[in-house]
Design a protein around this motif. Structure first.
Motif, PDB file in Angstrom:
ATOM      1  N   PHE A 243       0.829  -1.208   0.000  1.00 48.51           N
ATOM      2  CA  PHE A 243       0.000   0.000   0.000  1.00 48.51           C
ATOM      3  C   PHE A 243       0.865   1.261   0.000  1.00 48.51           C
ATOM      4  O   PHE A 243       0.612   2.209  -0.765  1.00 48.51           O
ATOM      5  CB  PHE A 243      -0.913  -0.015   1.224  1.00 48.51           C
ATOM      6  N   ILE A 244       1.900   1.296   0.822  1.00 55.09           N
ATOM      7  CA  ILE A 244       2.769   2.471   0.916  1.00 55.09           C
ATOM      8  C   ILE A 244       3.510   2.701  -0.400  1.00 55.09           C
ATOM      9  O   ILE A 244       3.573   3.826  -0.908  1.00 55.09           O
ATOM     10  CB  ILE A 244       3.763   2.308   2.080  1.00 55.09           C
ATOM     11  N   ILE A 245       4.060   1.619  -0.969  1.00 53.87           N
ATOM     12  CA  ILE A 245       4.789   1.750  -2.236  1.00 53.87           C
ATOM     13  C   ILE A 245       3.853   2.213  -3.347  1.00 53.87           C
ATOM     14  O   ILE A 245       4.206   3.078  -4.162  1.00 53.87           O
ATOM     15  CB  ILE A 245       5.457   0.416  -2.605  1.00 53.87           C
ATOM     16  N   THR A 246       2.655   1.655  -3.396  1.00 58.41           N
ATOM     17  CA  THR A 246       1.683   2.054  -4.416  1.00 58.41           C
ATOM     18  C   THR A 246       1.309   3.522  -4.262  1.00 58.41           C
ATOM     19  O   THR A 246       1.248   4.266  -5.251  1.00 58.41           O
ATOM     20  CB  THR A 246       0.410   1.188  -4.315  1.00 58.41           C
ATOM     21  N   THR A 247       1.052   3.953  -3.035  1.00 57.97           N
ATOM     22  CA  THR A 247       0.627   5.335  -2.785  1.00 57.97           C
ATOM     23  C   THR A 247       1.705   6.335  -3.180  1.00 57.97           C
ATOM     24  O   THR A 247       1.426   7.340  -3.841  1.00 57.97           O
ATOM     25  CB  THR A 247       0.269   5.516  -1.294  1.00 57.97           C
ATOM     26  N   PHE A 248       2.956   6.061  -2.792  1.00 54.71           N
ATOM     27  CA  PHE A 248       4.031   6.993  -3.101  1.00 54.71           C
ATOM     28  C   PHE A 248       4.516   6.883  -4.543  1.00 54.71           C
ATOM     29  O   PHE A 248       5.212   7.783  -5.021  1.00 54.71           O
ATOM     30  CB  PHE A 248       5.201   6.778  -2.134  1.00 54.71           C
ATOM     31  N   SER A 249       4.147   5.820  -5.239  1.00 52.61           N
ATOM     32  CA  SER A 249       4.522   5.669  -6.643  1.00 52.61           C
ATOM     33  C   SER A 249       3.492   6.304  -7.577  1.00 52.61           C
ATOM     34  O   SER A 249       3.752   6.469  -8.764  1.00 52.61           O
ATOM     35  CB  SER A 249       4.670   4.181  -7.001  1.00 52.61           C
ATOM     36  N   GLY A 250       2.310   6.618  -7.036  1.00 56.22           N
ATOM     37  CA  GLY A 250       1.236   7.138  -7.874  1.00 56.22           C
ATOM     38  C   GLY A 250       1.613   8.430  -8.580  1.00 56.22           C
ATOM     39  O   GLY A 250       2.078   9.380  -7.955  1.00 56.22           O
ATOM     40  N   ASN A 251       1.399   8.465  -9.892  1.00 55.88           N
ATOM     41  CA  ASN A 251       1.680   9.671 -10.660  1.00 55.88           C
ATOM     42  C   ASN A 251       0.410  10.504 -10.842  1.00 55.88           C
ATOM     43  O   ASN A 251      -0.654  10.184 -10.306  1.00 55.88           O
ATOM     44  CB  ASN A 251       2.297   9.308 -12.017  1.00 55.88           C
ATOM     45  N   LYS A 252       0.544  11.563 -11.604  1.00 58.87           N
ATOM     46  CA  LYS A 252      -0.579  12.472 -11.818  1.00 58.87           C
ATOM     47  C   LYS A 252      -1.758  11.754 -12.456  1.00 58.87           C
ATOM     48  O   LYS A 252      -2.922  11.975 -12.080  1.00 58.87           O
ATOM     49  CB  LYS A 252      -0.125  13.638 -12.700  1.00 58.87           C
ATOM     50  N   ASN A 253      -1.483  10.881 -13.413  1.00 61.83           N
ATOM     51  CA  ASN A 253      -2.547  10.148 -14.104  1.00 61.83           C
ATOM     52  C   ASN A 253      -3.297   9.223 -13.150  1.00 61.83           C
ATOM     53  O   ASN A 253      -4.526   9.081 -13.231  1.00 61.83           O
ATOM     54  CB  ASN A 253      -1.934   9.335 -15.255  1.00 61.83           C
TER      55      ASN A 253
END
Length: 360
Positions: A243-253
């Motif tokens: 969850f943490i990796i996904t959240t901080f990897s999220g880009n503008k799109n």
């Protein structure tokens, strides 16, 4: 080659039989002198514990006692062996002027002046409280062992590749390389993409091998059900990392698709936004529950099937019970790898969704 396959099959059958009869013998021990309680026996094996109980020899338990570390206005440490395998709360251990009892694998500290644990109608302690428990339990111990095994495997494999005379993978490197290539080519690249998959490979490889190794440890009879993946705290921690990796990897799109879905009418955007926000949290929760439930369910089914012998109190049930237990155990061997694969591929899928570029 045929002889090698035959030896592997024989060894596998011996391991499976040992596992089944170990559970059966331990079930029988609990049924002697009192009515057999299948639920209590199953829960005792599935949940965590403060010691490894291997077997009894001349009426004395042979076990590996683990350290108990408690904190309440100071640190208190002692061996779990001081409880003398009592889990009913009757044996009291005195340390540093404090009194401790163990009830259902939970450590309680008696209130000042109390000399005996008192239970209410729901079998909850009335005159004791739970201090902060930092003990090295069975699951924690096996987690350290699995980390040591992982380090041994990958450090040994890495040294093979640093060898100047290296030509082809041998030994541990020969076993690990195809699995690493599988995670890279069949999970990371398709789910994340050719350009971005390398940065996530260390995590995906760690999760895949860590879950798989611990699932295998859970099937080894002598470890007496050290079932790390069947602990909700363990699966929750892994899901939290994803969850943490996904959240901080999220880009503008990625965030635009959550808060203001492109290509749909404004009323639909408003309707979809809370659903997408909830989805951010339901994805890791599904990872947590899926791994926990599937691993735990397999252990419960095997123990329940072995319990039929003592529930019906008939040896005639034994062949059917053992046969089905062996069948489920074989399936569990496959499930250990499948669950590691599912957790890894879903984590990679979430990373890929978070880093996907906008299509024009």
């Amino acid at each position: 080659m045929k002889l090698s396959n035959l030896k592997s099959a024989v060894y596998s059958i011996i391991i499976i039989l040992t596992s089944s009869f170990t559970h059966a013998s331990e079930s029988k021990e609990g049924s002697e002198g009192e009515k057999f309680d299948a639920k209590e026996m199953i829960m005792h094996h599935v949940k965590d514990a403060h010691a490894f109980h291997f077997f009894d020899w001349n009426g004395k338990p042979i076990s590996l006692e683990l350290p108990i570390i408690l904190y309440d206005e100071g640190l208190t440490t002692f061996s779990s062996g001081e409880f003398h395998h009592d889990d009913s709360g009757s044996h009291i251990v005195e340390k540093d002027g404090k009194q401790y009892v163990k009830l259902h694998e939970k450590i309680y500290q008696l209130n000042i002046g109390e000399t005996k644990l008192k239970l209410d109608e729901k079998h909850h302690p009335e005159n004791a409280f739970m201090p902060i428990d930092l003990s090295i339990t069975r699951n924690v111990f096996m987690m350290w062992i699995s980390v040591a095994v992982l380090l041994l495997i990958f450090i040994t494999s890495a040294r093979r590749y640093k060898d100047k005379d290296y030509q082809k993978p041998l030994g541990i490197a020969g076993f690990v390389e195809p699995l690493i290539l599988f995670v890279r080519d069949e999970i990371a690249r398709p789910m994340i993409g050719e350009k971005r998959h390398k940065r996530y490979m260390p995590y995906l490889l760690t999760v895949f091998f860590f879950i798989w190794i611990n699932n295998i440890f859970g099937l080894i009879p002598i470890l007496n059900g050290a079932n790390l993946s069947g602990n909700i705290a363990f699966t929750m921690t892994l899901a939290l990392f994803t969850f943490i990796i996904t959240t901080f990897s999220g880009n503008k799109n990625y965030w635009k698709h959550i808060f203001w879905m492109p290509g749909v009418p404004v009323p639909m955007k408003i309707f979809l936004m809370p659903i997408e926000l909830i989805g951010i949290f339901t994805k890791p929760i599904s990872l947590m529950i899926r791994l926990f439930a599937n691993i735990t369910a397999g252990h419960i089914i095997i123990l329940a099937l072995m319990s039929l012998i003592f529930i019906f109190k008939s040896i005639a049930v034994a062949p059917v019970s053992v046969a089905f237990s062996l069948f489920i155990t074989v399936i569990e061997i496959v499930v250990t790898a499948i669950q590691a694969y599912i957790f890894t591929i879903l984590s990679a899928l979430y990373f890929g969704m978070a880093t996907e570029e906008e299509h024009h």
